[in-house]
Enzyme design. Structure first.
Site, PDB file in Angstrom:
ATOM      1  N   GLU A  37      -9.627  32.025  -4.455  1.00  0.00           N
ATOM      2  CA  GLU A  37      -9.198  33.151  -3.138  1.00  0.00           C
ATOM      3  C   GLU A  37     -10.940  33.279  -2.371  1.00  0.00           C
ATOM      4  OE1 GLU A  37      -9.315  36.785  -1.951  1.00  0.00           O
ATOM      5  OE2 GLU A  37      -7.633  36.291  -3.599  1.00  0.00           O
ATOM      6  N   HIS A  38     -11.659  33.747  -2.794  1.00  0.00           N
ATOM      7  CA  HIS A  38     -13.314  34.365  -2.185  1.00  0.00           C
ATOM      8  C   HIS A  38     -13.949  32.905  -1.414  1.00  0.00           C
ATOM      9  CE1 HIS A  38     -13.831  38.719  -3.512  1.00  0.00           C
ATOM     10  NE2 HIS A  38     -12.394  38.500  -3.562  1.00  0.00           N
TER      11      HIS A  38
END
Length: 407
Positions: A37-38
């Site tokens: 996600e990052h």
């Protein structure tokens, strides 16, 4: 793709929901979903990480992502006239992120700092410890952020393999809520997002998961703090369970509001805690009920005793009619107030699709709340509020022995 047009708003929110989260990771992959996600924000073939940030600020909007135990979500919220530019930007991140090895090494340090930040926040940390305690070695019990060892050892090829295995188009819901024209929107989504299909349920492609088993017991982690932070947990219900509205009402009565029994007994009458509340966590195949409280070390056993007393009283004597009516009104008010933004409407659309395979109208939810009967409350209370499987987690200046009689 699921949509809700709200012409009275000036905003629109687009969310990409992937039906995979921390519970779908192997122990050697702990933290992969969150780390990925990052990395989606760290540069694409045409934009650097800094250019992505400048572009979303230039649109006057908000773009972010979050990972849960069962889903990974990427979203953008903008003024309605910026919808096409927002869709193009979000699709660029989702399909053309580079996962540059140099950026990956930098992001490892960011995520490790995030893990340390949680460990320095006792309210967050005790709840993380509690999930491990109450669910044992089940994948739902592992930390969403992962472990330091797995994050340090993560490589670019691990990320690409995980995405290939988990980000199947049939597991993805695109949810859009706000002010837009439906025909124009469908054209834009077809242009920028591959495999977007309107009205098809993603339930048939859900990942294989085994239901959790709630475990009782006691875990105390000593730490030099001003307070003892406590979590008490019991078995709850799945997110789509037929008794979920009765469980929500019981939670509201127990500790889900300022008029709840725990808030009134522990804080208002005795002044033993500033923060005390309860909440439900519902997953696709199970759930938990958790009570949190922070108190002085010498009062910890007394607070646990009071919480157990209220749980036992709810199970044995049920609820009063006026309590149930107040809980119903509180549930309906919270629901309506929570859906006053395009972001919250977008989230509801996606969750409905992932949990039920179709949209659940607000009118239907309100009808279900109104249908809660005292006899249903009594039955669900007897099923969920047995203390034989009570799980207790304590963090702070306290010994195991101080709470031994409850574990």
């Amino acid at each position: 793709m699921v949509t809700e047009r709200i012409p009275t708003l000036k905003s629109v929110t687009v969310g990409i929901w992937v039906n995979t989260g921390s519970r779908d990771e192997q122990p050697s992959q702990a933290g992969y979903s969150h780390f990925i996600e990052h990395m989606f924000f760290k540069g694409t073939r045409s934009r650097s990480a800094a250019e992505i940030s400048r572009e979303i600020d230039g649109l006057g909007g908000e773009m972010n992502a979050f990972t849960t135990r069962e889903t990974t979500t990427f979203y953008v919220k903008v003024l309605d006239q910026q919808l096409e530019r927002a869709l193009e930007l979000l699709s660029d991140l989702f399909y053309r992120s580079q996962f540059n090895a140099k950026e990956l090494e930098k992001e490892k340090q960011v995520v490790l700092e995030e893990i340390r930040m949680v460990q320095d926040d006792p309210e967050d940390y005790v709840q993380e410890l509690h999930m491990m305690q109450i669910l044992g070695h089940h994948p739902l019990g592992q930390s969403i952020l992962g472990q330091e060892k797995t994050i340090r050892g993560l490589k670019r090829e691990n990320i690409l393999a995980y995405i290939k295995a988990r980000y199947d188009p049939a597991r993805i819901v695109i949810a859009i809520a706000g002010n837009f024209e439906q025909h124009s929107l469908e054209k834009l989504v077809s242009r920028y997002f591959r495999f977007a299909r309107t009205g098809e349920s993603s339930s048939s492609s859900s990942p294989v998961r085994r239901p959790p088993e709630v475990k009782g017991g006691l875990l105390v982690r000593q730490k030099a703090l001003e307070q003892v932070h406590l979590c008490l947990g019991l078995r709850g219900v799945a997110a789509g369970h037929q008794d979920r509205y009765a469980a929500y009402a019981l939670n509201s009565i127990l500790g889900g509001s300022v008029s709840s029994r725990l808030f009134q007994e522990v804080r208002e009458k005795r002044g033993l805690a500033y923060s005390i509340y309860s909440f439900l966590s519902g997953y696709s195949d199970g759930g938990t009920i958790t009570v949190y409280a922070g108190t002085r070390a010498k009062e910890a056993a007394r607070v646990v005793d009071l919480i157990c007393r209220e749980i036992r009283r709810l199970r044995n004597t049920g609820v009063e009619k006026r309590e149930l009516e107040r809980a119903k009104n509180q549930m309906k008010g919270s629901l309506m107030l929570s859906l006053e933004s395009s972001h919250s409407r977008m989230s509801k659309l996606a969750k409905d699709e992932l949990i039920h395979g179709s949209r659940v109208s607000l009118e239907e939810i309100l009808r279900q709340i109104d249908r809660i009967k005292p006899e249903q409350i009594d039955r669900v209370g007897r099923e969920l509020f047995g203390l034989d499987r009570l799980s207790i987690t304590g963090l702070g200046p306290i010994s195991q022995r101080a709470l031994q009689s409850f574990g």
